[in-house]
Design an enzyme around this catalytic site. Structure first.
Site, PDB file in Angstrom:
ATOM      1  N   VAL A  15     -45.825 102.215  26.633  1.00  0.00           N
ATOM      2  CA  VAL A  15     -45.433 103.417  25.908  1.00  0.00           C
ATOM      3  C   VAL A  15     -44.086 103.923  26.426  1.00  0.00           C
ATOM      4  O   VAL A  15     -43.218 104.338  25.646  1.00  0.00           O
ATOM      5  CB  VAL A  15     -46.511 104.525  26.036  1.00  0.00           C
ATOM      6  CG1 VAL A  15     -46.041 105.827  25.371  1.00  0.00           C
ATOM      7  CG2 VAL A  15     -47.830 104.065  25.430  1.00  0.00           C
ATOM      8  N   CYS A  16     -43.895 103.874  27.733  1.00  0.00           N
ATOM      9  CA  CYS A  16     -42.713 104.452  28.372  1.00  0.00           C
ATOM     10  C   CYS A  16     -41.382 103.964  27.785  1.00  0.00           C
ATOM     11  O   CYS A  16     -40.515 104.797  27.488  1.00  0.00           O
ATOM     12  CB  CYS A  16     -42.755 104.228  29.879  1.00  0.00           C
ATOM     13  SG  CYS A  16     -44.206 104.968  30.666  1.00  0.00           S
TER      14      CYS A  16
END
Length: 180
Positions: free
Chosen positions: A51-52
């Protein structure tokens, strides 16, 4: 967790600022580095995750718009500056990132902000808009599995910078509320 109206904590951290040679890749950044500017400081749990990088790229895509609003973007995690550098070199979306990645390896800033996930030992997915006086004007945290909306952070910054009452779903250029 620190929130709106609280002073953003003092910090002095190593940061990855480019993917050039090791001599040029790192800098030390503190509260005074961008004195007089707004700060957007967003924390993410770990490098080399899923996600980052989508969020980091999303903020990178809007970096010039934040800069147009006299705002410095800073990404941060508890990973080291060397891990940040390796990830930026490895991930095509992060190669030319236009803002520093802070390394809070001692976890002092994440602890002071109250966003350290003590079970995992990493930063929570937290976002802060800090005014030029060092006061937090916007703070939010999402679950680790849920990415942020960088466009919404930009919208909130625009609203904050009007110094006016802004209604729900207000966007730059819309009418602000007038008290009769």
């Amino acid at each position: 967790m620190l929130t709106v109206g609280d002073k953003f904590p003092e910090f002095n951290l190593k940061a990855t600022v480019s993917t050039e040679s090791v001599e040029k890749a790192f800098a030390t950044i503190n509260n005074q580095t961008y004195a007089g500017k707004w700060l957007l400081v967003f924390f993410y749990p770990k490098d080399f995750t899923f996600v980052c990088p989508t969020e980091i790229k999303g903020f990178g895509d809007l970096n010039s718009q934040f800069a147009d609003r006299d705002t410095q973007v800073l990404a941060a995690s508890t990973d080291s500056e060397f891990v940040h550098l390796a990830w930026r070199k490895d991930h095509k979306d992060l190669n030319d990132l236009p803002f520093p990645m802070l390394a809070d390896t001692a976890k002092r800033l994440t602890t002071a902000l109250g966003i350290l996930d003590e079970e995992e030992g990493v930063a929570k997915r937290a976002t802060f808009l800090v005014d030029p006086d060092g006061v937090i004007q916007f703070a939010y945290v999402t679950a680790g599995s849920v990415g942020r909306n960088p466009q919404e952070v930009l919208r909130v910054l625009d609203a904050l910078q009007t110094d006016e009452l802004c209604p729900c779903n207000w966007n730059k250029g819309d009418d602000v509320l007038k008290v009769a």
